[in-house]
Design a protein around this motif. Structure first.
Motif, PDB file in Angstrom:
ATOM      1  N   ASN A 135      -1.634  -0.353  -1.370  1.00  0.00           N
ATOM      2  CA  ASN A 135      -2.453   0.856  -1.251  1.00  0.00           C
ATOM      3  C   ASN A 135      -1.597   2.077  -0.968  1.00  0.00           C
ATOM      4  O   ASN A 135      -0.488   1.971  -0.447  1.00  0.00           O
ATOM      5  N   ASP A 136      -2.144   3.256  -1.272  1.00  0.00           N
ATOM      6  CA  ASP A 136      -1.610   4.529  -0.787  1.00  0.00           C
ATOM      7  C   ASP A 136      -2.555   4.987   0.310  1.00  0.00           C
ATOM      8  O   ASP A 136      -3.741   5.214   0.044  1.00  0.00           O
ATOM      9  N   VAL A 137      -2.034   5.116   1.532  1.00  0.00           N
ATOM     10  CA  VAL A 137      -2.851   5.455   2.699  1.00  0.00           C
ATOM     11  C   VAL A 137      -2.352   6.792   3.252  1.00  0.00           C
ATOM     12  O   VAL A 137      -1.194   6.908   3.658  1.00  0.00           O
ATOM     13  N   GLY A 138      -3.239   7.786   3.290  1.00  0.00           N
ATOM     14  CA  GLY A 138      -2.868   9.113   3.774  1.00  0.00           C
ATOM     15  C   GLY A 138      -2.737   9.192   5.282  1.00  0.00           C
ATOM     16  O   GLY A 138      -2.052  10.054   5.812  1.00  0.00           O
ATOM     17  N   GLY A 139      -3.383   8.298   5.995  1.00  0.00           N
ATOM     18  CA  GLY A 139      -3.331   8.265   7.459  1.00  0.00           C
ATOM     19  C   GLY A 139      -2.518   7.074   7.930  1.00  0.00           C
ATOM     20  O   GLY A 139      -1.455   6.779   7.396  1.00  0.00           O
ATOM     21  N   SER A 140      -3.056   6.356   8.909  1.00  0.00           N
ATOM     22  CA  SER A 140      -2.387   5.200   9.510  1.00  0.00           C
ATOM     23  C   SER A 140      -3.120   3.909   9.167  1.00  0.00           C
ATOM     24  O   SER A 140      -4.281   3.926   8.759  1.00  0.00           O
ATOM     25  N   VAL A 141      -2.440   2.796   9.368  1.00  0.00           N
ATOM     26  CA  VAL A 141      -3.053   1.475   9.294  1.00  0.00           C
ATOM     27  C   VAL A 141      -2.979   0.886  10.693  1.00  0.00           C
ATOM     28  O   VAL A 141      -1.899   0.786  11.277  1.00  0.00           O
ATOM     29  N   GLN A 142      -4.142   0.516  11.232  1.00  0.00           N
ATOM     30  CA  GLN A 142      -4.238  -0.010  12.602  1.00  0.00           C
ATOM     31  C   GLN A 142      -4.941  -1.359  12.555  1.00  0.00           C
ATOM     32  O   GLN A 142      -6.087  -1.449  12.106  1.00  0.00           O
ATOM     33  N   VAL A 143      -4.260  -2.396  13.021  1.00  0.00           N
ATOM     34  CA  VAL A 143      -4.775  -3.758  13.009  1.00  0.00           C
ATOM     35  C   VAL A 143      -4.685  -4.269  14.442  1.00  0.00           C
ATOM     36  O   VAL A 143      -3.593  -4.522  14.947  1.00  0.00           O
ATOM     37  N   VAL A 144      -5.853  -4.412  15.112  1.00  0.00           N
ATOM     38  CA  VAL A 144      -5.864  -4.679  16.549  1.00  0.00           C
ATOM     39  C   VAL A 144      -6.866  -5.784  16.895  1.00  0.00           C
ATOM     40  O   VAL A 144      -8.027  -5.736  16.475  1.00  0.00           O
ATOM     41  N   LYS A 145      -6.403  -6.771  17.659  1.00  0.00           N
ATOM     42  CA  LYS A 145      -7.247  -7.834  18.239  1.00  0.00           C
ATOM     43  C   LYS A 145      -8.026  -8.641  17.205  1.00  0.00           C
ATOM     44  O   LYS A 145      -9.203  -8.951  17.389  1.00  0.00           O
ATOM     45  N   ASN A 154       3.374  -4.143   0.700  1.00  0.00           N
ATOM     46  CA  ASN A 154       3.576  -3.221  -0.433  1.00  0.00           C
ATOM     47  C   ASN A 154       2.695  -1.975  -0.396  1.00  0.00           C
ATOM     48  O   ASN A 154       2.186  -1.528  -1.423  1.00  0.00           O
ATOM     49  N   ASN A 155       2.499  -1.406   0.783  1.00  0.00           N
ATOM     50  CA  ASN A 155       1.699  -0.190   0.934  1.00  0.00           C
ATOM     51  C   ASN A 155       2.598   1.023   1.149  1.00  0.00           C
ATOM     52  O   ASN A 155       3.706   0.896   1.675  1.00  0.00           O
ATOM     53  N   VAL A 156       2.107   2.191   0.774  1.00  0.00           N
ATOM     54  CA  VAL A 156       2.725   3.458   1.141  1.00  0.00           C
ATOM     55  C   VAL A 156       1.780   4.085   2.161  1.00  0.00           C
ATOM     56  O   VAL A 156       0.630   4.397   1.840  1.00  0.00           O
ATOM     57  N   ILE A 157       2.272   4.238   3.395  1.00  0.00           N
ATOM     58  CA  ILE A 157       1.450   4.695   4.519  1.00  0.00           C
ATOM     59  C   ILE A 157       2.067   5.973   5.062  1.00  0.00           C
ATOM     60  O   ILE A 157       3.191   5.955   5.564  1.00  0.00           O
ATOM     61  N   ASP A 158       1.351   7.088   4.955  1.00  0.00           N
ATOM     62  CA  ASP A 158       1.890   8.367   5.427  1.00  0.00           C
ATOM     63  C   ASP A 158       1.996   8.425   6.945  1.00  0.00           C
ATOM     64  O   ASP A 158       2.889   9.065   7.484  1.00  0.00           O
ATOM     65  N   GLY A 159       1.084   7.793   7.647  1.00  0.00           N
ATOM     66  CA  GLY A 159       1.072   7.809   9.112  1.00  0.00           C
ATOM     67  C   GLY A 159       1.829   6.626   9.685  1.00  0.00           C
ATOM     68  O   GLY A 159       2.905   6.261   9.209  1.00  0.00           O
ATOM     69  N   ASN A 160       1.234   5.989  10.700  1.00  0.00           N
ATOM     70  CA  ASN A 160       1.853   4.854  11.387  1.00  0.00           C
ATOM     71  C   ASN A 160       1.272   3.530  10.917  1.00  0.00           C
ATOM     72  O   ASN A 160       0.145   3.466  10.432  1.00  0.00           O
ATOM     73  N   VAL A 176       6.195   1.101   2.976  1.00  0.00           N
ATOM     74  CA  VAL A 176       6.899   2.366   3.179  1.00  0.00           C
ATOM     75  C   VAL A 176       6.025   3.183   4.124  1.00  0.00           C
ATOM     76  O   VAL A 176       4.900   3.543   3.787  1.00  0.00           O
ATOM     77  N   VAL A 177       6.559   3.449   5.322  1.00  0.00           N
ATOM     78  CA  VAL A 177       5.767   4.070   6.385  1.00  0.00           C
ATOM     79  C   VAL A 177       6.391   5.404   6.770  1.00  0.00           C
ATOM     80  O   VAL A 177       7.568   5.464   7.150  1.00  0.00           O
ATOM     81  N   GLY A 178       5.617   6.490   6.682  1.00  0.00           N
ATOM     82  CA  GLY A 178       6.102   7.817   7.026  1.00  0.00           C
ATOM     83  C   GLY A 178       6.254   8.021   8.520  1.00  0.00           C
ATOM     84  O   GLY A 178       7.108   8.775   8.968  1.00  0.00           O
ATOM     85  N   GLY A 179       5.439   7.349   9.298  1.00  0.00           N
ATOM     86  CA  GLY A 179       5.494   7.453  10.760  1.00  0.00           C
ATOM     87  C   GLY A 179       6.292   6.302  11.340  1.00  0.00           C
ATOM     88  O   GLY A 179       7.398   6.013  10.899  1.00  0.00           O
ATOM     89  N   ASN A 180       5.697   5.605  12.297  1.00  0.00           N
ATOM     90  CA  ASN A 180       6.364   4.488  12.968  1.00  0.00           C
ATOM     91  C   ASN A 180       5.720   3.159  12.618  1.00  0.00           C
ATOM     92  O   ASN A 180       4.515   3.078  12.424  1.00  0.00           O
TER      93      ASN A 180
END
Length: 188
Positions: A135-145, A154-160, A176-180
């Motif tokens: 995917n192309d993600v303009g924000g972050s990807v958050q996976v919790v609990k 294989n994602n391009v993630i602009d955020g974290n 590929v992650v633009g943030g952390n």
């Protein structure tokens, strides 16, 4: 006689206003049980225990997937968010575009693949397998609990890319992650 007709006309006009007002309130939301193709709707709701398949559908607002419901969306355009709370399964595939976020919480599983998400992808407290693939993600990807496993590849993630308290820990790579890259996802 004139007075009686005036009274009847007033009653009929009032009744018409009530009916028109009621239809305006419900016209904003389309309930999906079954399939929708190449149509445009305002907001869309998949009710409890229903299955909805969207193909090339355009949603001008938000998609809500309710308790134990299943959504499969291919080549869709959603201006707002896709939200699932207690949903059985939410799938967003093949060139779909979401102007907001994909938020899946306290449900079964989810798969967002080969799509454009302008906001975030959030998976919180789900029990079945989760995927975030290509995917192309303009924000972050958050996976919790989450407890069914998560594959993030294989994602391009602009955020974290943030993952914590998942059992088992997420797998994947080549993001590929633009943030952390944080916590359980720091090596993905």
């Amino acid at each position: 006689m004139k007075s009686k007709n005036t009274k009847i006309n007033c009653i009929m006009a009032g009744f018409s206003m009530i009916l028109l007002g009621a239809s305006t309130v419900y016209a904003d939301e389309t309930v999906c049980r079954g399939s929708l193709g190449r149509v445009t709707v305002d907001n869309l709701r998949v009710p409890d225990n229903a299955t909805c398949i969207l193909t090339s559908t355009r949603v001008l607002g938000t998609v809500k997937v309710e308790s134990n419901a299943k959504l499969t969306a291919r080549k869709v355009m959603v201006v707002g968010n896709i939200q699932g709370e207690n949903a059985y399964q939410v799938n967003v595939f093949e060139g779909s575009r979401v102007g907001g976020s994909v938020q899946i919480k306290q449900g079964g599983g989810a798969n967002v693949s080969d799509s454009f998400i302008d906001g975030d992808i959030q998976y919180d407290e789900n029990n079945n397998p989760l995927k975030v693939l290509r995917n192309d993600v303009g924000g972050s990807v958050q996976v919790v609990k989450n407890f069914g496993g998560a594959e993030i590849r294989n994602n391009v993630i602009d955020g974290n890319l943030q993952c914590k308290e998942n059992n088992p820990a997420p797998t994947g790579g080549r993001n590929v992650v633009g943030g952390n890259k944080e916590d359980q996802c720091r090596r993905l």
